[in-house]
Design a protein around this motif. Structure first.
Motif, PDB file in Angstrom:
ATOM      1  N   ARG A 218       4.513   5.813  11.063  1.00 49.62           N
ATOM      2  CA  ARG A 218       3.383   5.931  11.985  1.00 49.62           C
ATOM      3  C   ARG A 218       2.550   7.180  11.720  1.00 49.62           C
ATOM      4  O   ARG A 218       1.521   7.381  12.352  1.00 49.62           O
ATOM      5  CB  ARG A 218       3.883   5.941  13.427  1.00 49.62           C
ATOM      6  CG  ARG A 218       4.801   7.093  13.764  1.00 49.62           C
ATOM      7  CD  ARG A 218       5.258   7.052  15.226  1.00 49.62           C
ATOM      8  NE  ARG A 218       6.249   8.061  15.508  1.00 49.62           N
ATOM      9  CZ  ARG A 218       5.987   9.350  15.695  1.00 49.62           C
ATOM     10  NH1 ARG A 218       4.738   9.789  15.633  1.00 49.62           N
ATOM     11  NH2 ARG A 218       6.955  10.208  15.939  1.00 49.62           N
ATOM     12  N   LEU A 219       2.970   8.012  10.781  1.00 46.22           N
ATOM     13  CA  LEU A 219       2.319   9.292  10.540  1.00 46.22           C
ATOM     14  C   LEU A 219       1.382   9.256   9.335  1.00 46.22           C
ATOM     15  O   LEU A 219       1.531   8.431   8.442  1.00 46.22           O
ATOM     16  CB  LEU A 219       3.382  10.380  10.308  1.00 46.22           C
ATOM     17  CG  LEU A 219       4.425  10.551  11.411  1.00 46.22           C
ATOM     18  CD1 LEU A 219       5.483  11.568  10.990  1.00 46.22           C
ATOM     19  CD2 LEU A 219       3.772  10.945  12.725  1.00 46.22           C
ATOM     20  N   GLY A 220       0.430  10.187   9.308  1.00 42.08           N
ATOM     21  CA  GLY A 220      -0.418  10.415   8.158  1.00 42.08           C
ATOM     22  C   GLY A 220      -1.223   9.208   7.716  1.00 42.08           C
ATOM     23  O   GLY A 220      -1.624   8.367   8.533  1.00 42.08           O
ATOM     24  N   LEU A 221      -1.453   9.148   6.408  1.00 37.83           N
ATOM     25  CA  LEU A 221      -2.218   8.037   5.847  1.00 37.83           C
ATOM     26  C   LEU A 221      -1.528   6.704   6.105  1.00 37.83           C
ATOM     27  O   LEU A 221      -2.178   5.700   6.371  1.00 37.83           O
ATOM     28  CB  LEU A 221      -2.435   8.228   4.343  1.00 37.83           C
ATOM     29  CG  LEU A 221      -3.658   9.052   3.929  1.00 37.83           C
ATOM     30  CD1 LEU A 221      -3.510  10.507   4.297  1.00 37.83           C
ATOM     31  CD2 LEU A 221      -3.923   8.887   2.460  1.00 37.83           C
ATOM     32  N   MET A 222      -0.195   6.709   6.061  1.00 34.15           N
ATOM     33  CA  MET A 222       0.540   5.470   6.306  1.00 34.15           C
ATOM     34  C   MET A 222       0.195   4.894   7.676  1.00 34.15           C
ATOM     35  O   MET A 222      -0.125   3.713   7.804  1.00 34.15           O
ATOM     36  CB  MET A 222       2.049   5.717   6.217  1.00 34.15           C
ATOM     37  CG  MET A 222       2.535   6.008   4.820  1.00 34.15           C
ATOM     38  SD  MET A 222       4.279   6.485   4.765  1.00 34.15           S
ATOM     39  CE  MET A 222       5.056   4.991   5.313  1.00 34.15           C
TER      40      MET A 222
ATOM     41  N   VAL B 131       0.865  -1.181   0.000  1.00 35.93           N
ATOM     42  CA  VAL B 131       0.000   0.000   0.000  1.00 35.93           C
ATOM     43  C   VAL B 131       0.900   1.228   0.000  1.00 35.93           C
ATOM     44  O   VAL B 131       1.667   1.452   0.932  1.00 35.93           O
ATOM     45  CB  VAL B 131      -0.937   0.015   1.225  1.00 35.93           C
ATOM     46  CG1 VAL B 131      -1.786   1.280   1.222  1.00 35.93           C
ATOM     47  CG2 VAL B 131      -1.826  -1.231   1.223  1.00 35.93           C
ATOM     48  N   TYR B 132       0.799   2.007  -1.067  1.00 34.75           N
ATOM     49  CA  TYR B 132       1.553   3.245  -1.197  1.00 34.75           C
ATOM     50  C   TYR B 132       0.628   4.394  -0.843  1.00 34.75           C
ATOM     51  O   TYR B 132      -0.488   4.489  -1.377  1.00 34.75           O
ATOM     52  CB  TYR B 132       2.052   3.426  -2.628  1.00 34.75           C
ATOM     53  CG  TYR B 132       3.004   2.358  -3.110  1.00 34.75           C
ATOM     54  CD1 TYR B 132       3.929   1.774  -2.261  1.00 34.75           C
ATOM     55  CD2 TYR B 132       2.984   1.947  -4.433  1.00 34.75           C
ATOM     56  CE1 TYR B 132       4.820   0.814  -2.712  1.00 34.75           C
ATOM     57  CE2 TYR B 132       3.873   0.986  -4.901  1.00 34.75           C
ATOM     58  CZ  TYR B 132       4.788   0.429  -4.034  1.00 34.75           C
ATOM     59  OH  TYR B 132       5.657  -0.516  -4.494  1.00 34.75           O
ATOM     60  N   CYS B 133       1.073   5.277   0.036  1.00 37.86           N
ATOM     61  CA  CYS B 133       0.257   6.436   0.415  1.00 37.86           C
ATOM     62  C   CYS B 133       1.118   7.459   1.132  1.00 37.86           C
ATOM     63  O   CYS B 133       2.262   7.185   1.489  1.00 37.86           O
ATOM     64  CB  CYS B 133      -0.926   6.015   1.293  1.00 37.86           C
ATOM     65  SG  CYS B 133      -0.486   5.185   2.821  1.00 37.86           S
ATOM     66  N   GLY B 134       0.535   8.622   1.388  1.00 37.02           N
ATOM     67  CA  GLY B 134       1.262   9.719   1.985  1.00 37.02           C
ATOM     68  C   GLY B 134       1.487   9.573   3.479  1.00 37.02           C
ATOM     69  O   GLY B 134       0.725   8.913   4.184  1.00 37.02           O
ATOM     70  N   SER B 135       2.543  10.237   3.950  1.00 35.75           N
ATOM     71  CA  SER B 135       2.815  10.297   5.381  1.00 35.75           C
ATOM     72  C   SER B 135       2.255  11.585   5.977  1.00 35.75           C
ATOM     73  O   SER B 135       2.419  11.834   7.163  1.00 35.75           O
ATOM     74  CB  SER B 135       4.320  10.207   5.643  1.00 35.75           C
ATOM     75  OG  SER B 135       5.001  11.277   5.008  1.00 35.75           O
TER      76      SER B 135
END
Length: 193
Positions: free
Chosen positions: A42-46, A6-10
């Motif tokens: 541990r941050l954001g969408l991630m 899963v690729y996504c923003g932090s």
């Protein structure tokens, strides 16, 4: 599909739709018995994907460069956390551990991961499905750009369907499950290129 990268923003955008989408993705993947391989943060969408998948009893495998561990952004409560030397190792391990790729909204790092997954699929370095979740229309422009690359001829017609898109995760997973690998560039003759 056993595991999906899963690729996504932090980042945590102001509009809650993005964090809500990330939580829903983590939860739904866990409920379907699909493990998550992601950037280990541990941050954001991630972090939201990881926390939701863990809360739903899912497997979550993080792959994070040492520099980000040193910056104290690593998620310490995962099923597994692989610490690697850099981004190239990270993306190679994503490909090794996953049965496919799902891209959620994100920034330049997310785009780097998506484009590399697509490029490697074109070349034949993997035959895994590459999915793009167009949450809240975030990727409308990118989907149009992909179509433009096909129209102009920079993406070959046989590779048009490498980018699998949907605006809901269940629809995206169904399309990814039906994925048929394309003829890779490494198996084409020079006349076909």
């Amino acid at each position: 599909m056993k595991r999906l990268a899963v690729y996504c923003g932090s980042a945590t955008p102001a509009d809650p739709v993005y964090m809500d989408t990330a939580r829903e993705v983590g939860r739904l993947l866990a409920e379907r018995g699909i493990g998550v391989v992601y950037g280990g943060g541990r941050l954001g969408l991630m972090g939201a994907v990881a926390d939701a998948a863990l809360a739903a009893g899912g497997e979550v495998v993080g792959v994070i460069p040492q520099a980000l561990v040193d910056a104290e952004v690593a998620h310490r409560g995962l099923s597994e956390l692989h610490v690697v030397g850099g981004m190239h190792e990270r993306k190679a391990l994503f490909t090794e551990l996953a049965s496919g790729f799902v891209t959620l909204p994100g920034g330049t790092g997310t785009m780097d991961e998506l484009w590399e997954a697509l490029s490697w699929a074109q070349l034949g370095y993997h035959a895994l499905p590459v999915g793009l979740l167009d949450a809240a229309g975030y990727y409308d422009g990118l989907i149009a750009f992909w179509a433009k690359m096909v129209e102009v001829g920079f993406v070959r017609p046989q590779h048009r369907d490498l980018l699998i898109t949907a605006d809901t995760l269940p629809a995206l997973l169904d399309r990814m499950a039906a994925h048929m690998p394309a003829q890779p560039i490494v198996r084409m003759s020079a006349a076909d290129l």
